[in-house]
Design an enzyme around this catalytic site. Structure first.
Site, mmCIF file in Angstrom:
data_model
loop_
_atom_site.group_PDB
_atom_site.id
_atom_site.type_symbol
_atom_site.label_atom_id
_atom_site.label_comp_id
_atom_site.label_asym_id
_atom_site.label_seq_id
_atom_site.Cartn_x
_atom_site.Cartn_y
_atom_site.Cartn_z
ATOM 1 N N ASN A 61 102.377 -137.761 91.018
ATOM 2 C CA ASN A 61 103.405 -138.470 90.250
ATOM 3 C C ASN A 61 102.981 -139.850 89.770
ATOM 4 O O ASN A 61 103.806 -140.610 89.273
ATOM 5 C CB ASN A 61 104.685 -138.577 91.079
ATOM 6 C CG ASN A 61 105.073 -137.240 91.667
ATOM 7 O OD1 ASN A 61 105.007 -137.058 92.870
ATOM 8 N ND2 ASN A 61 105.426 -136.288 90.828
ATOM 9 N N VAL A 116 103.990 -144.461 86.590
ATOM 10 C CA VAL A 116 104.732 -143.798 87.667
ATOM 11 C C VAL A 116 105.760 -142.847 87.080
ATOM 12 O O VAL A 116 106.510 -143.214 86.175
ATOM 13 C CB VAL A 116 105.450 -144.848 88.550
ATOM 14 C CG1 VAL A 116 106.235 -144.178 89.655
ATOM 15 C CG2 VAL A 116 104.453 -145.842 89.121
ATOM 16 N N CYS A 117 105.788 -141.632 87.599
ATOM 17 C CA CYS A 117 106.779 -140.643 87.193
ATOM 18 C C CYS A 117 107.895 -140.637 88.228
ATOM 19 O O CYS A 117 107.780 -140.023 89.281
ATOM 20 C CB CYS A 117 106.136 -139.261 87.088
ATOM 21 S SG CYS A 117 107.282 -137.995 86.526
ATOM 22 N N LEU A 118 108.943 -141.368 87.928
ATOM 23 C CA LEU A 118 110.112 -141.458 88.803
ATOM 24 C C LEU A 118 111.328 -141.398 87.888
ATOM 25 O O LEU A 118 111.490 -142.271 87.020
ATOM 26 C CB LEU A 118 110.058 -142.766 89.596
ATOM 27 C CG LEU A 118 111.048 -142.962 90.720
ATOM 28 C CD1 LEU A 118 110.884 -141.905 91.807
ATOM 29 C CD2 LEU A 118 110.889 -144.341 91.331
#
Length: 185
Positions: A105, A112-114
């Site tokens: 992620n 950042v993949c959030l």
């Protein structure tokens, strides 16, 4: 009826004027007030810390260090820079991992993949919510929503190999053609 677009435009204009004046106006934006409140209410566990590289007067730019004590990333130290927009909390903070990390992620550039930093952001969320989400990425990496597809496939197909690659990366070795710097404390 409140015209939100005109309010937003006014706030953006005020922010631009503050920047043009070198930030010398003493009036704080609503974003600065809110981030000050969020930071004052932070209750960081012993595995996290906060630093203000530009001094405590610049609350819109800070670094959170996360030191996982369990899971694949146990023993590492990962720093995330936060750039909070003056439109906060109506816009999410910009968060970037400062260290190259082998993670499904987090891409190799630190993005950042959030979900709460993108489409699921809501003004009721806080800096604390983002920090909790980052912590969760280290305890439960999600291969179903990847930025680093290679790491995601590795985790989904061969968790043991993924664990070895994470450890190798954290020790400062190579994973594939990518060299990582040591992040072990």
């Amino acid at each position: 009826m409140i015209k939100l677009f005109s309010v937003k435009a006014k706030q953006e204009k005020e922010a631009a004027e503050r920047e043009a004046n070198g930030g010398t106006t003493s009036r704080q934006s609503s974003g600065e007030v809110r981030v000050a409140k969020d930071i004052s209410e932070l209750a960081l566990p012993r595995t996290m810390s906060i630093a203000f590289p530009n001094g405590k007067d610049d609350l819109l730019n800070f670094v959170i260090a996360i030191k996982p004590d369990e899971g694949y990333y146990r023993g590492g130290t990962f720093e995330f820079s936060f750039a909070v927009p003056t439109m906060y909390p109506h816009e999410p903070p910009k968060v970037r991992c400062e260290r190259k990390v082998y993670h499904p992620n987090i891409d190799l550039d630190g993005n950042v993949c959030l979900n709460i930093l993108r489409e699921d952001w809501k003004p009721v969320l806080s800096i604390s919510s983002v920090i909790f989400g980052l912590s969760l990425l280290f305890s439960e990496p999600n291969p179903d929503d990847p930025l680093n597809k290679e790491a995601a496939e590795d985790l989904a197909r061969t968790p043991q190999n993924f664990a070895m690659n994470v450890r190798r990366a954290m020790q400062g070795g190579y994973v594939g053609q990518h060299r990582f710097s040591s992040c072990l404390r």
